[in-house]
Design a protein around this motif. Sequence first.
Motif, PDB file in Angstrom:
ATOM      1  N   GLN A  40      11.013-133.569 -19.120  1.00  0.00           N
ATOM      2  CA  GLN A  40      10.439-132.245 -19.371  1.00  0.00           C
ATOM      3  C   GLN A  40      10.016-131.594 -18.046  1.00  0.00           C
ATOM      4  O   GLN A  40      10.189-130.388 -17.856  1.00  0.00           O
ATOM      5  N   ALA A  41       9.496-132.387 -17.116  1.00  0.00           N
ATOM      6  CA  ALA A  41       9.085-131.868 -15.805  1.00  0.00           C
ATOM      7  C   ALA A  41      10.281-131.273 -15.063  1.00  0.00           C
ATOM      8  O   ALA A  41      10.185-130.180 -14.484  1.00  0.00           O
ATOM      9  N   VAL A  42      11.413-131.962 -15.086  1.00  0.00           N
ATOM     10  CA  VAL A  42      12.623-131.469 -14.418  1.00  0.00           C
ATOM     11  C   VAL A  42      13.074-130.160 -15.060  1.00  0.00           C
ATOM     12  O   VAL A  42      13.388-129.188 -14.368  1.00  0.00           O
ATOM     13  N   GLU A  43      13.082-130.108 -16.399  1.00  0.00           N
ATOM     14  CA  GLU A  43      13.496-128.897 -17.111  1.00  0.00           C
ATOM     15  C   GLU A  43      12.570-127.719 -16.802  1.00  0.00           C
ATOM     16  O   GLU A  43      13.037-126.607 -16.534  1.00  0.00           O
ATOM     17  N   LEU A  44      11.254-127.962 -16.851  1.00  0.00           N
ATOM     18  CA  LEU A  44      10.288-126.888 -16.580  1.00  0.00           C
ATOM     19  C   LEU A  44      10.356-126.420 -15.127  1.00  0.00           C
ATOM     20  O   LEU A  44      10.208-125.230 -14.840  1.00  0.00           O
ATOM     21  N   ALA A  45      10.592-127.352 -14.208  1.00  0.00           N
ATOM     22  CA  ALA A  45      10.714-126.982 -12.792  1.00  0.00           C
ATOM     23  C   ALA A  45      11.924-126.070 -12.597  1.00  0.00           C
ATOM     24  O   ALA A  45      11.846-125.054 -11.898  1.00  0.00           O
ATOM     25  N   ALA A  46      13.044-126.422 -13.232  1.00  0.00           N
ATOM     26  CA  ALA A  46      14.253-125.597 -13.124  1.00  0.00           C
ATOM     27  C   ALA A  46      14.035-124.217 -13.749  1.00  0.00           C
ATOM     28  O   ALA A  46      14.508-123.211 -13.230  1.00  0.00           O
ATOM     29  N   GLU A  47      13.301-124.182 -14.841  1.00  0.00           N
ATOM     30  CA  GLU A  47      13.057-122.919 -15.553  1.00  0.00           C
ATOM     31  C   GLU A  47      12.081-122.016 -14.812  1.00  0.00           C
ATOM     32  O   GLU A  47      12.312-120.819 -14.664  1.00  0.00           O
ATOM     33  N   HIS A  48      10.942-122.572 -14.351  1.00  0.00           N
ATOM     34  CA  HIS A  48       9.857-121.754 -13.789  1.00  0.00           C
ATOM     35  C   HIS A  48       9.874-121.613 -12.271  1.00  0.00           C
ATOM     36  O   HIS A  48       9.168-120.767 -11.730  1.00  0.00           O
ATOM     37  N   LYS A  49      10.651-122.463 -11.573  1.00  0.00           N
ATOM     38  CA  LYS A  49      10.714-122.432 -10.105  1.00  0.00           C
ATOM     39  C   LYS A  49       9.309-122.339  -9.479  1.00  0.00           C
ATOM     40  O   LYS A  49       8.989-121.380  -8.776  1.00  0.00           O
ATOM     41  N   PRO A  50       8.458-123.345  -9.734  1.00  0.00           N
ATOM     42  CA  PRO A  50       7.098-123.307  -9.184  1.00  0.00           C
ATOM     43  C   PRO A  50       7.104-123.472  -7.665  1.00  0.00           C
ATOM     44  O   PRO A  50       8.130-123.821  -7.070  1.00  0.00           O
ATOM     45  N   ASP A  51       5.947-123.223  -7.047  1.00  0.00           N
ATOM     46  CA  ASP A  51       5.796-123.452  -5.607  1.00  0.00           C
ATOM     47  C   ASP A  51       5.691-124.944  -5.323  1.00  0.00           C
ATOM     48  O   ASP A  51       6.040-125.404  -4.238  1.00  0.00           O
ATOM     49  N   ILE A  52       5.164-125.685  -6.311  1.00  0.00           N
ATOM     50  CA  ILE A  52       4.947-127.116  -6.133  1.00  0.00           C
ATOM     51  C   ILE A  52       4.822-127.789  -7.502  1.00  0.00           C
ATOM     52  O   ILE A  52       4.393-127.153  -8.467  1.00  0.00           O
ATOM     53  N   VAL A  53       5.218-129.070  -7.570  1.00  0.00           N
ATOM     54  CA  VAL A  53       5.027-129.873  -8.776  1.00  0.00           C
ATOM     55  C   VAL A  53       4.072-131.006  -8.412  1.00  0.00           C
ATOM     56  O   VAL A  53       4.244-131.657  -7.392  1.00  0.00           O
ATOM     57  N   ILE A  54       3.068-131.200  -9.242  1.00  0.00           N
ATOM     58  CA  ILE A  54       2.178-132.352  -9.095  1.00  0.00           C
ATOM     59  C   ILE A  54       2.488-133.258 -10.273  1.00  0.00           C
ATOM     60  O   ILE A  54       2.342-132.855 -11.425  1.00  0.00           O
ATOM     61  N   MET A  55       2.945-134.495  -9.975  1.00  0.00           N
ATOM     62  CA  MET A  55       3.488-135.350 -11.022  1.00  0.00           C
ATOM     63  C   MET A  55       3.022-136.792 -10.892  1.00  0.00           C
ATOM     64  O   MET A  55       2.927-137.329  -9.799  1.00  0.00           O
ATOM     65  N   ASP A  56       2.775-137.407 -12.048  1.00  0.00           N
ATOM     66  CA  ASP A  56       2.404-138.818 -12.106  1.00  0.00           C
ATOM     67  C   ASP A  56       3.643-139.681 -11.879  1.00  0.00           C
ATOM     68  O   ASP A  56       4.762-139.288 -12.241  1.00  0.00           O
ATOM     69  N   VAL A  57       3.444-140.845 -11.281  1.00  0.00           N
ATOM     70  CA  VAL A  57       4.552-141.777 -11.054  1.00  0.00           C
ATOM     71  C   VAL A  57       5.044-142.369 -12.364  1.00  0.00           C
ATOM     72  O   VAL A  57       6.232-142.362 -12.665  1.00  0.00           O
ATOM     73  N   LYS A  58       4.101-142.902 -13.162  1.00  0.00           N
ATOM     74  CA  LYS A  58       4.464-143.573 -14.418  1.00  0.00           C
ATOM     75  C   LYS A  58       4.542-142.529 -15.530  1.00  0.00           C
ATOM     76  O   LYS A  58       3.532-141.998 -15.962  1.00  0.00           O
ATOM     77  N   MET A  59       5.782-142.217 -15.944  1.00  0.00           N
ATOM     78  CA  MET A  59       5.984-141.216 -16.986  1.00  0.00           C
ATOM     79  C   MET A  59       7.003-141.745 -17.989  1.00  0.00           C
ATOM     80  O   MET A  59       7.932-142.460 -17.619  1.00  0.00           O
ATOM     81  N   PRO A  60       6.859-141.350 -19.260  1.00  0.00           N
ATOM     82  CA  PRO A  60       7.866-141.752 -20.251  1.00  0.00           C
ATOM     83  C   PRO A  60       9.161-140.953 -20.080  1.00  0.00           C
ATOM     84  O   PRO A  60       9.186-139.957 -19.377  1.00  0.00           O
ATOM     85  N   VAL A  61      10.207-141.408 -20.741  1.00  0.00           N
ATOM     86  CA  VAL A  61      11.547-140.814 -20.760  1.00  0.00           C
ATOM     87  C   VAL A  61      12.236-140.934 -19.389  1.00  0.00           C
ATOM     88  O   VAL A  61      13.275-141.554 -19.276  1.00  0.00           O
ATOM     89  N   LEU A  62      11.653-140.323 -18.366  1.00  0.00           N
ATOM     90  CA  LEU A  62      12.178-140.384 -17.000  1.00  0.00           C
ATOM     91  C   LEU A  62      10.975-140.561 -16.088  1.00  0.00           C
ATOM     92  O   LEU A  62      10.052-139.744 -16.117  1.00  0.00           O
ATOM     93  N   ASP A  63      10.956-141.639 -15.284  1.00  0.00           N
ATOM     94  CA  ASP A  63       9.770-141.875 -14.451  1.00  0.00           C
ATOM     95  C   ASP A  63       9.603-140.772 -13.406  1.00  0.00           C
ATOM     96  O   ASP A  63      10.545-140.049 -13.085  1.00  0.00           O
ATOM     97  N   GLY A  64       8.395-140.642 -12.910  1.00  0.00           N
ATOM     98  CA  GLY A  64       8.054-139.555 -11.990  1.00  0.00           C
ATOM     99  C   GLY A  64       8.872-139.536 -10.717  1.00  0.00           C
ATOM    100  O   GLY A  64       9.219-138.471 -10.213  1.00  0.00           O
ATOM    101  N   ILE A  65       9.186-140.705 -10.180  1.00  0.00           N
ATOM    102  CA  ILE A  65       9.947-140.753  -8.934  1.00  0.00           C
ATOM    103  C   ILE A  65      11.372-140.252  -9.162  1.00  0.00           C
ATOM    104  O   ILE A  65      11.899-139.460  -8.369  1.00  0.00           O
ATOM    105  N   SER A  66      12.001-140.664 -10.258  1.00  0.00           N
ATOM    106  CA  SER A  66      13.352-140.179 -10.576  1.00  0.00           C
ATOM    107  C   SER A  66      13.341-138.677 -10.832  1.00  0.00           C
ATOM    108  O   SER A  66      14.244-137.948 -10.405  1.00  0.00           O
TER     109      SER A  66
END
Length: 197
Positions: A40-66
Motif C-alpha cells: 500500500q505504501a508503494v501504491e500511495l507513494a506512486a499516486e501522491h508523489k510525496p516529498d518523503i516517506v516515513i516507513m516502518d521496517v517490519k510491515m505485512p504484505v511487503l516489508d518496509g525495506i523492499s
Amino acid sequence: MTTGRRILVAEDEALIRLDLVEMLRDAGHEIVGQASNGEQAVELAAEHKPDIVIMDVKMPVLDGISAAEQIGNAKICPVVMLTAFSQTELVERARDAGVMAYIVKPFTAADLAPAIDIAVSRWAEYQALESEIADLSERLETRKSVDRAKGVLMAKLKLSEADAFRWIQKTAMDRRMGMKQVADAVITGMGDDKAKK
C-alpha cells in the motif's frame, strides 16, 4: 524542523502511526497518505508523489525495506526508515535499498526533524548526481557520433577535420537540430562503412 513537507506515513501499528502523524502535523507537515503495509505504501507513494516517506521496517504484505527499494527505484522520493531494531544486517539492507535516513523506536518529534532534513538533502544530492551522469553520458554519445560523422564527411567529401566539424555545426544550426541528430543522419545517409559492418 523544516516545515511544510508532504509526507506519506507507512506503519502497520495503528497507535504508532497515529502518534507519528500527529507529531508531523504539529511540526507543520502535510500528511498525504497513510499505509498499513508495504504494498500500500508503494501504491500511495506512486499516486501522491510525496516529498518523503516515513516507513516502518517490519510491515505485512511487503516489508518496509523492499517497499523503500521500489519507491527509490521509481525515483519518487526519499525514504526514512523506522524500526524497533538496530541490527547491523537491517541497517545494511536498508542502506543498500536506498534508504536515506534511519530512526530507531521509540522516537520523539525531535528525532524526526534531523532525519527528515538529512533524507531530503541526501535525496537532492543523489538526484543531482544522476542528472550529471545522464548529461555526461549524453555528451559522450554526441561526441562519438560527431567524430564518426566527421570521418564520413572527410572520406566522402574530402573535407578537412575542421571543415567537417563546421559543416555538422552549421547544418545543425540551419536545420535547428542537435549536432548528434545531424551526425547520426550523416552516418546513416552517407554510409559509414563501420556502421554497416
